[in-house]
Scaffold this active site. Structure first.
Site, mmCIF file in Angstrom:
data_model
loop_
_atom_site.group_PDB
_atom_site.id
_atom_site.type_symbol
_atom_site.label_atom_id
_atom_site.label_comp_id
_atom_site.label_asym_id
_atom_site.label_seq_id
_atom_site.Cartn_x
_atom_site.Cartn_y
_atom_site.Cartn_z
ATOM 1 N N ASP A 14 -0.333 14.639 6.264
ATOM 2 C CA ASP A 14 -0.857 13.361 5.771
ATOM 3 C C ASP A 14 -0.912 12.365 6.937
ATOM 4 O O ASP A 14 0.134 11.980 7.469
ATOM 5 C CB ASP A 14 0.074 12.858 4.658
ATOM 6 C CG ASP A 14 -0.540 11.706 3.871
ATOM 7 O OD1 ASP A 14 -1.574 11.174 4.314
ATOM 8 O OD2 ASP A 14 0.025 11.350 2.829
ATOM 9 N N GLU A 110 -5.651 14.059 4.232
ATOM 10 C CA GLU A 110 -4.509 14.932 3.941
ATOM 11 C C GLU A 110 -4.947 16.312 3.486
ATOM 12 O O GLU A 110 -6.055 16.495 2.977
ATOM 13 C CB GLU A 110 -3.550 14.289 2.941
ATOM 14 C CG GLU A 110 -4.154 13.917 1.631
ATOM 15 C CD GLU A 110 -3.103 13.322 0.691
ATOM 16 O OE1 GLU A 110 -2.102 13.997 0.401
ATOM 17 O OE2 GLU A 110 -3.300 12.187 0.250
#
Length: 393
Positions: A14, A110
Site C-alpha cells: 500500500d 495497493e
DNA sequence: TCTGGGGTCCTCCGCCAA
DNA sequence: TCTGTTGGCGGAGGACCC
C-alpha cells in the site's frame, strides 16, 4: 485446502499518501509541506489524499475541501492529476511483478501478492517485503507499506498497522492476540453503519466478536454476521485473483451550483453516454442496463434504471438515458449531481435476442468512425449534432 | 460540516411464470 | 380454473471501499 494455508504467503502493498507523495516527488519544493490533493478549495470537492504533514492538522481523506482549508490554511491545495498517478502506479506494479505473477490490484495504489512457491527464488516473505520497499524507494522515491500474513484480510490489516513506511508480519500464532484490542471498524466491510449495529449488540472490539459462540452473530445479522465473526478469528478464504472482469462503468459530476435547467441536464447525459460508449467500444464490451443517478440539493439520491438489448452505440444508450431522465425528473428540486452508469457488461452481444441490436449495428459504423477521428485529432474536433449548444459551436 | 468520483456487493421488494 | 408456493429477474437503495 488453499483456505487453510497458514504459511505467510500473502503480501499486501500500500503506497503511503500516494497522490500527495507523487506531487512532492515531482516538485521537491513541496517536500515536508502539508500537501492536500483533491477538489479545489471553495468548490464542492473533498480531499482525495493528503501528505502526513497535512494529517497533523487533522486533515483526512474524504473531508470536504472547505473544512480542510479551515483546519490547515497554510496547506498547499492541488488538483488531482490522475494520468500522472496512473503512470507512476504502472511503474510500481512493474516492480511488484518481478516477484510473482499472482498480483491482484485493489486500486491505483495497493495490491495483494501471492508469493507461494517464489521463496526459493527471492528468500523469506520478509526478505521479499524489504526488497520491494527498498526498490520502490530507490527507483521511484516513494514509500510503501507492506503487510505479510497467511490471508488477505490479515495482510491488509498488517500493512495498515505500521503505516507509513511499515513492514508488519502477522503470523498465525499471533493473529488472534493482535486482532483482539482493535476496534470492529478494522474488519473488512465494517463501516459506520455496521459499527453502530455491532455497538448496539455490545460489541466494540474485535475481541468482543472473537468471544462469541459460532452462529450467535449470524442469527442476529445474517450471513454478513458470520463473515465478521470469521474475520475476527482470522479466517479469510478469499484467494488472490489476478484478473477480474469489469462489471460496470459510470460517469458522474457534481455541478458547481445546483442545476434545474433540463437542457443542460440532457446535454450532460448525452456527453456521458458518448464518453462511456467510447470506452465500451474500446474494450469491446456491450451493456444491458442503463442507470441514471440524481442527487437533489437536499443530498437525497435516487437512481432509475432500464434494461436494454446489449449495445455500445451512442444513440441507443443516450436514448435510454434521456428517457429515464424524462420519466424521473421534471425540473425541481434543483440537482447537485447527475450520473450515468452502464452495467451488465458482456464481451459478446446476444445476437439472437431483441431487435434493438439491429439498431446498435446500424449506428456502430458511424460510432467507430467517430472514435477513429477522435483518436487521431482529439475528442473536440467532431461531435454529434445533439452535443452542440445554442451558440452553435 | 456539508458532504467527489468510480466502483462492488448486498438486500429488499414487486412482478411474473412455472 | 383457482390458489398458493417458489424461484428468477429487474429495479431501487444503501453500505462500503479506495
Amino acid at each position: 485446502m488453499a483456505g487453510d494455508n497458514r504459511s505467510l504467503h500473502i503480501i499486501h502493498c500500500d503506497l503511503d499518501a500516494f497522490f500527495a507523495a507523487v506531487e512532492q516527488n515531482d516538485n521537491p519544493e513541496l517536500k515536508g509541506k502539508p500537501v492536500i490533493v483533491g477538489g479545489s478549495a471553495g468548490s464542492r470537492g473533498v480531499v482525495s489524499t493528503c501528505s502526513y504533514e497535512a494529517r497533523k492538522f487533522g486533515v483526512r481523506s474524504a473531508m470536504p475541501t472547505a473544512r480542510a482549508r479551515r483546519l490547515c490554511p497554510q496547506g498547499i491545495f492541488l488538483p488531482v492529476r490522475m494520468h500522472r498517478y496512473l503512470e507512476v502506479s504502472r511503474q510500481v506494479f512493474a516492480i511488484l511483478s518481478d516477484y510473482t505473477p499472482l498480483i491482484e490490484p485493489l486500486s491505483i495504489d495497493e495490491a495483494f501478492l501471492d508469493i507461494s512457491g517464489t521463496q526459493k527464488l527471492f528468500g523469506s516473505p520478509e526478505d521479499i517485503g524489504r526488497e520491494i520497499k527498498q526498490r520502490v524507494k530507490s527507483e521511484l522515491g516513494l514509500t510503501i507499506s507492506v503487510g505479510i500474513s497467511y490471508n488477505k484480510f490479515l495482510a491488509k490489516l498488517a500493512s495498515d498497522l505500521e503505516k507509513p513506511d511499515g513492514l508488519c508480519v502477522i503470523p498465525h500464532e499471533k493473529a488472534l492476540e493482535m486482532l483482539r484490542p482493535l476496534p470492529v471498524t478494522k474488519l473488512w466491510g465494517v463501516g459506520e453503519k455496521t459499527r453502530q449495529a455491532l455497538e448496539h449488540l455490545g460489541l466494540t472490539t474485535i475481541g468482543d466478536i472473537q468471544d462469541l459462540p459460532p452462529g450467535w452473530l449470524m442469527e442476529r445479522m445474517g450471513p454478513s454476521g458470520q463473515h465478521y465473526w470469521e474475520l475476527a478469528r482470522g479466517i479469510d478464504r478469499r484467494q488472490v485473483i489476478t484478473h477480474e472482469e469489469r462489471k460496470s462503468i459510470g460517469r458522474e459530476t457534481t455541478f458547481p451550483d445546483d442545476v434545474d435547467d433540463m437542457l443542460l441536464l440532457q446535454r450532460t447525459i448525452n456527453a456521458f453516454a458518448a464518453e462511456l460508449c467510447r470506452k465500451l467500444r474500446r474494450e469491446k464490451l456491450y451493456c444491458s442496463t442503463v442507470t441514471l443517478k440524481l442527487r437533489y440539493n437536499s443530498f437525497k439520491t435516487v437512481s432509475r434504471s432500464k434494461t436494454i438489448a446489449p449495445s455500445h452505440a451512442d444513440m441507443v444508450i443516450d436514448e435510454a438515458a434521456q428517457e429515464l431522465l424524462r420519466m424521473s425528473y421534471s425540473g425541481s428540486p434543483p440537482l447537485r449531481l447527475i450520473g450515468l452508469s452502464l452495467g451488465k457488461l458482456s464481451a459478446v452481444p446476444d445476437w439472437e435476442q431483441g431487435d434493438l441490436f439491429a439498431e446498435t449495428s446500424k449506428y456502430e459504423k458511424l460510432d467507430m468512425l467517430m472514435d477513429q477521428i477522435c483518436q487521431r485529432f482529439g475528442s473536440q474536433v467532431i461531435r454529434r449534432g445533439n452535443q452542440l449548444n445554442h451558440r452553435g459551436d
